[in-house]
Design a protein around this motif. Structure first.
Motif, PDB file in Angstrom:
ATOM      1  N   THR A  27       0.868  -1.169   0.000  1.00 32.40           N
ATOM      2  CA  THR A  27       0.000   0.000   0.000  1.00 32.40           C
ATOM      3  C   THR A  27       0.907   1.221   0.000  1.00 32.40           C
ATOM      4  O   THR A  27       2.068   1.152   0.415  1.00 32.40           O
ATOM      5  CB  THR A  27      -0.960   0.035   1.207  1.00 32.40           C
ATOM      6  OG1 THR A  27      -0.210  -0.008   2.417  1.00 32.40           O
ATOM      7  CG2 THR A  27      -1.937  -1.124   1.169  1.00 32.40           C
ATOM      8  N   TYR A  28       0.369   2.308  -0.488  1.00 33.54           N
ATOM      9  CA  TYR A  28       1.123   3.545  -0.607  1.00 33.54           C
ATOM     10  C   TYR A  28       0.335   4.629   0.102  1.00 33.54           C
ATOM     11  O   TYR A  28      -0.846   4.803  -0.150  1.00 33.54           O
ATOM     12  CB  TYR A  28       1.316   3.915  -2.078  1.00 33.54           C
ATOM     13  CG  TYR A  28       1.909   2.787  -2.885  1.00 33.54           C
ATOM     14  CD1 TYR A  28       3.277   2.615  -2.958  1.00 33.54           C
ATOM     15  CD2 TYR A  28       1.080   1.881  -3.552  1.00 33.54           C
ATOM     16  CE1 TYR A  28       3.821   1.571  -3.684  1.00 33.54           C
ATOM     17  CE2 TYR A  28       1.622   0.838  -4.279  1.00 33.54           C
ATOM     18  CZ  TYR A  28       2.988   0.683  -4.337  1.00 33.54           C
ATOM     19  OH  TYR A  28       3.519  -0.358  -5.053  1.00 33.54           O
ATOM     20  N   GLU A  29       1.007   5.327   0.977  1.00 41.04           N
ATOM     21  CA  GLU A  29       0.351   6.386   1.736  1.00 41.04           C
ATOM     22  C   GLU A  29       1.247   7.610   1.734  1.00 41.04           C
ATOM     23  O   GLU A  29       2.475   7.485   1.785  1.00 41.04           O
ATOM     24  CB  GLU A  29       0.110   5.938   3.178  1.00 41.04           C
ATOM     25  CG  GLU A  29      -0.730   4.681   3.302  1.00 41.04           C
ATOM     26  CD  GLU A  29      -0.720   4.106   4.710  1.00 41.04           C
ATOM     27  OE1 GLU A  29      -0.407   4.846   5.664  1.00 41.04           O
ATOM     28  OE2 GLU A  29      -1.024   2.914   4.849  1.00 41.04           O
ATOM     29  N   ARG A  30       0.631   8.777   1.694  1.00 40.49           N
ATOM     30  CA  ARG A  30       1.410  10.008   1.793  1.00 40.49           C
ATOM     31  C   ARG A  30       2.082  10.056   3.164  1.00 40.49           C
ATOM     32  O   ARG A  30       1.498   9.655   4.164  1.00 40.49           O
ATOM     33  CB  ARG A  30       0.512  11.223   1.600  1.00 40.49           C
ATOM     34  CG  ARG A  30      -0.065  11.351   0.189  1.00 40.49           C
ATOM     35  CD  ARG A  30       0.963  11.752  -0.861  1.00 40.49           C
ATOM     36  NE  ARG A  30       1.508  13.063  -0.616  1.00 40.49           N
ATOM     37  CZ  ARG A  30       0.985  14.202  -1.074  1.00 40.49           C
ATOM     38  NH1 ARG A  30      -0.091  14.185  -1.820  1.00 40.49           N
ATOM     39  NH2 ARG A  30       1.557  15.344  -0.779  1.00 40.49           N
ATOM     40  N   MET A  31       3.308  10.531   3.179  1.00 42.24           N
ATOM     41  CA  MET A  31       4.056  10.658   4.432  1.00 42.24           C
ATOM     42  C   MET A  31       3.423  11.715   5.314  1.00 42.24           C
ATOM     43  O   MET A  31       2.894  12.710   4.825  1.00 42.24           O
ATOM     44  CB  MET A  31       5.488  11.120   4.159  1.00 42.24           C
ATOM     45  CG  MET A  31       6.367  10.143   3.506  1.00 42.24           C
ATOM     46  SD  MET A  31       8.005  10.918   3.225  1.00 42.24           S
ATOM     47  CE  MET A  31       8.732   9.670   2.170  1.00 42.24           C
TER      48      MET A  31
END
Length: 145
Positions: free
Chosen positions: A9-13
Motif C-alpha cells: 500500500t502507498y500512503e502520503r508521508m
C-alpha cells in the motif's frame, strides 16, 4: 522465475512517520555504502535522523513523499516532484534491505507511473558507484546521460 507480487500500500508521508522512515532509510543507505564503498555508513545529509524528510518533503523544497507499506509496516519510501509541463523528478526511492530483491521496486515504479500519468519525462539522479540502482533504473527503461 516469476516473482509473486507483494501486497503493497502507498500512503502520503506525515511528519509522525519521520522516526520510522529515518530508520528504514538509514538501513537502506548504509547497506549500499557497505556493499559498494566498503564503509559502514553513508547517505545524503540528514538520512539518519529525519532531517532529510524535514527538508525535502515537509520544508520549502515541496517534494511529495510517499511511504511504501506492507502489513502496516513501512518498508520504504519515495519522493517525487511534479513539475509544470510534465517533466517530473523522482528524487529518491529506497526499500529496506530485508525487503529488496522481491520485486517491490518494480511494483513501486508501476504505482508511480499510474499515479502520475500526465508525466512526459522522469529525471533522477543516483551515485555512479550505486551499481544496483543503475541496474534497476535501466531495467525500467531509463537511459544514462
Amino acid at each position: 522465475m516469476q516473482t509473486k507480487e507483494i501486497n503493497l500500500t502507498y500512503e502520503r508521508m506525515s511528519e509522525t512517520d519521520i522516526p520510522e522512515l529515518a530508520l528504514v532509510m538509514k538501513r537502506a543507505f548504509d547497506d549500499d555504502s557497505q556493499k559498494h564503498l566498503g564503509q559502514p555508513e553513508g547517505g545524503p545529509e540528514g538520512y539518519d535522523n529525519g532531517d532529510f524528510f524535514r527538508k525535502w518533503v515537509f520544508g520549502k523544497a515541496g517534494g511529495i513523499g510517499w511511504k511504501i507499506v506492507v502489513n502496516g509496516k513501512i518498508v520504504g519510501a519515495f519522493i517525487v516532484w511534479i513539475l509544470p509541463h510534465g517533466n517530473n523528478i523522482l528524487g529518491n526511492i529506497f526499500v529496506d534491505p530485508a525487503m529488496q530483491d522481491l520485486g517491490i521496486g518494480t511494483q513501486v515504479w508501476k504505482f508511480i507511473e499510474a499515479t502520475y500519468p500526465e508525466t512526459v519525462s522522469w529525471r533522477l539522479d543516483t551515485p555512479t558507484w550505486a551499481k544496483k540502482n543503475h541496474h534497476f533504473y535501466e531495467k525500467l527503461g531509463f537511459v544514462r546521460e
